[in-house]
Design an enzyme around this catalytic site. Sequence first.
Site, PDB file in Angstrom:
ATOM      1  N   HIS A 225    -102.797  74.399  28.870  1.00 55.92           N
ATOM      2  CA  HIS A 225    -102.305  74.981  27.683  1.00 55.92           C
ATOM      3  C   HIS A 225    -103.234  76.162  27.048  1.00 55.92           C
ATOM      4  CE1 HIS A 225    -100.359  75.115  23.670  1.00 55.92           C
ATOM      5  NE2 HIS A 225     -99.467  74.434  24.175  1.00 55.92           N
TER       6      HIS A 225
ATOM      7  N   ASP B 235     -95.676  68.262  28.177  1.00 55.37           N
ATOM      8  CA  ASP B 235     -94.715  67.954  29.180  1.00 55.37           C
ATOM      9  C   ASP B 235     -94.804  67.014  30.202  1.00 55.37           C
ATOM     10  OD1 ASP B 235     -92.696  69.557  27.983  1.00 55.37           O
ATOM     11  OD2 ASP B 235     -93.941  71.568  28.681  1.00 55.37           O
TER      12      ASP B 235
HETATM   13  N1  CMC Z   1    -102.339  74.414  37.407  1.00 55.94           N
HETATM   14  C1  CMC Z   1    -103.403  74.892  38.017  1.00 55.94           C
HETATM   15  N2  CMC Z   1    -104.212  76.094  37.550  1.00 55.94           N
HETATM   16  C2  CMC Z   1    -104.110  76.482  36.283  1.00 55.94           C
HETATM   17  C3  CMC Z   1    -102.976  75.627  35.232  1.00 55.94           C
HETATM   18  C4  CMC Z   1    -102.309  74.835  36.188  1.00 55.94           C
HETATM   19  N3  CMC Z   1    -101.441  74.015  35.355  1.00 55.94           N
HETATM   20  N4  CMC Z   1    -103.033  76.232  34.178  1.00 55.94           N
HETATM   21  C5  CMC Z   1    -103.794  77.109  34.252  1.00 55.94           C
HETATM   22  N5  CMC Z   1    -104.650  76.990  35.357  1.00 55.94           N
HETATM   23  C6  CMC Z   1    -105.618  77.980  35.633  1.00 55.94           C
HETATM   24  C7  CMC Z   1    -105.373  79.505  36.183  1.00 55.94           C
HETATM   25  O1  CMC Z   1    -105.075  79.521  37.284  1.00 55.94           O
HETATM   26  C8  CMC Z   1    -106.511  80.169  35.694  1.00 55.94           C
HETATM   27  O2  CMC Z   1    -107.449  80.043  36.460  1.00 55.94           O
HETATM   28  P1  CMC Z   1    -108.314  81.526  36.962  1.00 55.94           P
HETATM   29  O3  CMC Z   1    -109.227  81.956  35.657  1.00 55.94           O
HETATM   30  O4  CMC Z   1    -109.233  80.906  37.999  1.00 55.94           O
HETATM   31  O5  CMC Z   1    -107.470  82.384  37.528  1.00 55.94           O
HETATM   32  C9  CMC Z   1    -106.918  79.423  34.367  1.00 55.94           C
HETATM   33  O6  CMC Z   1    -106.586  78.202  34.392  1.00 55.94           O
HETATM   34  C10 CMC Z   1    -106.334  80.067  33.314  1.00 55.94           C
HETATM   35  O7  CMC Z   1    -104.828  79.985  33.204  1.00 55.94           O
HETATM   36  P2  CMC Z   1    -104.084  81.076  32.619  1.00 55.94           P
HETATM   37  O8  CMC Z   1    -102.650  81.153  33.328  1.00 55.94           O
HETATM   38  O9  CMC Z   1    -104.599  82.461  32.379  1.00 55.94           O
HETATM   39  O10 CMC Z   1    -103.815  80.165  31.326  1.00 55.94           O
HETATM   40  P3  CMC Z   1    -102.716  80.514  30.040  1.00 55.94           P
HETATM   41  O11 CMC Z   1    -103.251  80.162  28.763  1.00 55.94           O
HETATM   42  O12 CMC Z   1    -102.208  81.935  30.396  1.00 55.94           O
HETATM   43  O13 CMC Z   1    -101.616  79.565  30.642  1.00 55.94           O
HETATM   44  C11 CMC Z   1    -100.030  77.729  30.666  1.00 55.94           C
HETATM   45  C12 CMC Z   1    -101.114  78.487  29.776  1.00 55.94           C
HETATM   46  C13 CMC Z   1     -99.488  76.587  30.019  1.00 55.94           C
HETATM   47  C14 CMC Z   1     -99.063  78.783  30.898  1.00 55.94           C
HETATM   48  C15 CMC Z   1    -100.376  77.254  32.016  1.00 55.94           C
HETATM   49  O14 CMC Z   1    -101.664  76.407  31.794  1.00 55.94           O
HETATM   50  C16 CMC Z   1     -99.567  76.674  32.915  1.00 55.94           C
HETATM   51  O15 CMC Z   1     -99.070  77.391  33.770  1.00 55.94           O
HETATM   52  N6  CMC Z   1     -99.335  75.434  32.891  1.00 55.94           N
HETATM   53  C17 CMC Z   1     -98.384  74.792  33.797  1.00 55.94           C
HETATM   54  C18 CMC Z   1     -96.806  74.995  33.249  1.00 55.94           C
HETATM   55  C19 CMC Z   1     -96.783  74.035  31.936  1.00 55.94           C
HETATM   56  O16 CMC Z   1     -97.280  72.864  31.910  1.00 55.94           O
HETATM   57  N7  CMC Z   1     -96.466  74.567  30.882  1.00 55.94           N
HETATM   58  C20 CMC Z   1     -96.087  73.865  29.766  1.00 55.94           C
HETATM   59  C21 CMC Z   1     -96.968  74.317  28.473  1.00 55.94           C
HETATM   60  S1  CMC Z   1     -96.991  73.129  27.139  1.00 55.94           S
HETATM   61  C22 CMC Z   1     -95.407  73.091  26.534  1.00 55.94           C
HETATM   62  C23 CMC Z   1     -95.057  74.481  26.253  1.00 55.94           C
HETATM   63  O17 CMC Z   1     -95.675  75.329  25.556  1.00 55.94           O
HETATM   64  O18 CMC Z   1     -93.816  75.016  26.537  1.00 55.94           O
END
Ligand code: CMC
Length: 427
Positions: free
Chosen positions: A305, A363
Amino acid sequence: MDAKTALLTLDGTTFELPVVMGAEGEKAIDISSLRQKTGYITLDPGYANTGSCQSAITFVDGEKGILRYRGYPIEELAEQSSFIETAMLLIFGELPTQAERAVFRDMLSAQELLHEDLLHHFEGFPPYGQPMSILSAVINSFASYHPDLLDIQTDEEFRLAVAKIISKVRTIAAFSYRKSVGRPFMYPDPNRSYCSNFLHMMFSVPYKEFEPTRAQIKALSLFLVMHADHEQNCSCSTVRMVGSSQANLFASVAAGICALWGRLHGGANAAVIEMLENINAGRMTVKDYIEKVKRREMRLMGFGHRIYKSFDPRAKILKKAAHKLLHDQDMTGDPLIEIAQELEAAAMSDDFFVERRLYPNVDFYSGIILRTLGIPVSMFPVMFAIGRMPGWIAHWYEESKNNSKIHRPRQIYTGPAPRRYVSIEDR
Ligand code: CMC
């Protein structure tokens, strides 16, 4: 130096920028005069460090796993409130009295039917049309059916528009499902509660009324309460941005539905179930999945998140509720919940996830609840949209009341330097 001022030194000159404090001690540097004073803008792709507004609706502390709607902890609302009461709290600012609740209930009942002409819209969609596209299109079409509510000026007009959206969104959602499975529309029943009525429109058939159990109604209400708002996320920011151009409420929340659609936002609940079903069908083991995630071939859906870095309080509540619902429904042997727990345990003991502070989000377990209620996966993001509607409306209203400026970020241009037009024969 004034404690409420930040100093920034650029090209040898020091500039003072005001510091803004939130009600819970959050700190921001007000950079609204930065470009005018210095010629610089700030660059923050993804807006992870950008406050787009001041808001009195929802508070999140991602480090401590705190979520409050209008000051009320999510745990207390989960335990004691209903979706409609929570919606009223978010939209109107206070928990309703019994009398206020009764008046609003009557307004919702009066608004639950769709204009018969609107039903033709459903015929225009192909069978198996995406429920999210139907929902956003039909909500957007409200602007044509209610031209008197395009320029909301009074509290009465606002309450009427709110009742129309909150009530009709579940009718549209259920009708889009009925359309997708080729079943006749079931009209709403004014004698039922909000959640019972939705389940009736989803699952009753002309010759047999569907009677949800108390446990099912409670689980659905809880699901909706958990999704009701989450401050400046992608869809909420979209609603506020569209609203900032003084676009009407219907168009603004329809835009919110579109923003919610993606797999990284409201589409994640469906992606979680697909992931669990793939593992259950033997196409992958939990270990394989975790390894693929670590090789960055896929993401662990329902994990991570932008804000929560220790735990997501909604995930905790929904995990417990999923277990309870499965127990109440006599479905404790559901393999998906076991796989979900196995995945969670594997991730939580793996450095990749621990180092990145990735925890189950809202989720991860919500899909199990929806699936246990018999809601098809294609409808999962729609369910999120029904839940999030009060938050979007509250934010649209706050934006309009604050007389905010139109949202218009800047950019750092990286394209070609000036060049002369070349006629097509000479290219
Ligand atoms: N699985 C694997 N790696 C992950 C995940 C994940 N679910 N989430 C983040 N990471 C890693 C990412 O690869 C990155 O690693 P590195 O720094 O080595 O490149 C690090 O963690 C930071 O990730 P980010 O993409 O920069 O983080 P963000 O804050 O931009 O993304 C997120 C937040 C929710 C989009 C992401 O965690 C994600 O894609 N989660 C899976 C999809 C999901 O469950 N979404 C629902 C979110 S909660 C409800 C809502 O808001 O809709």
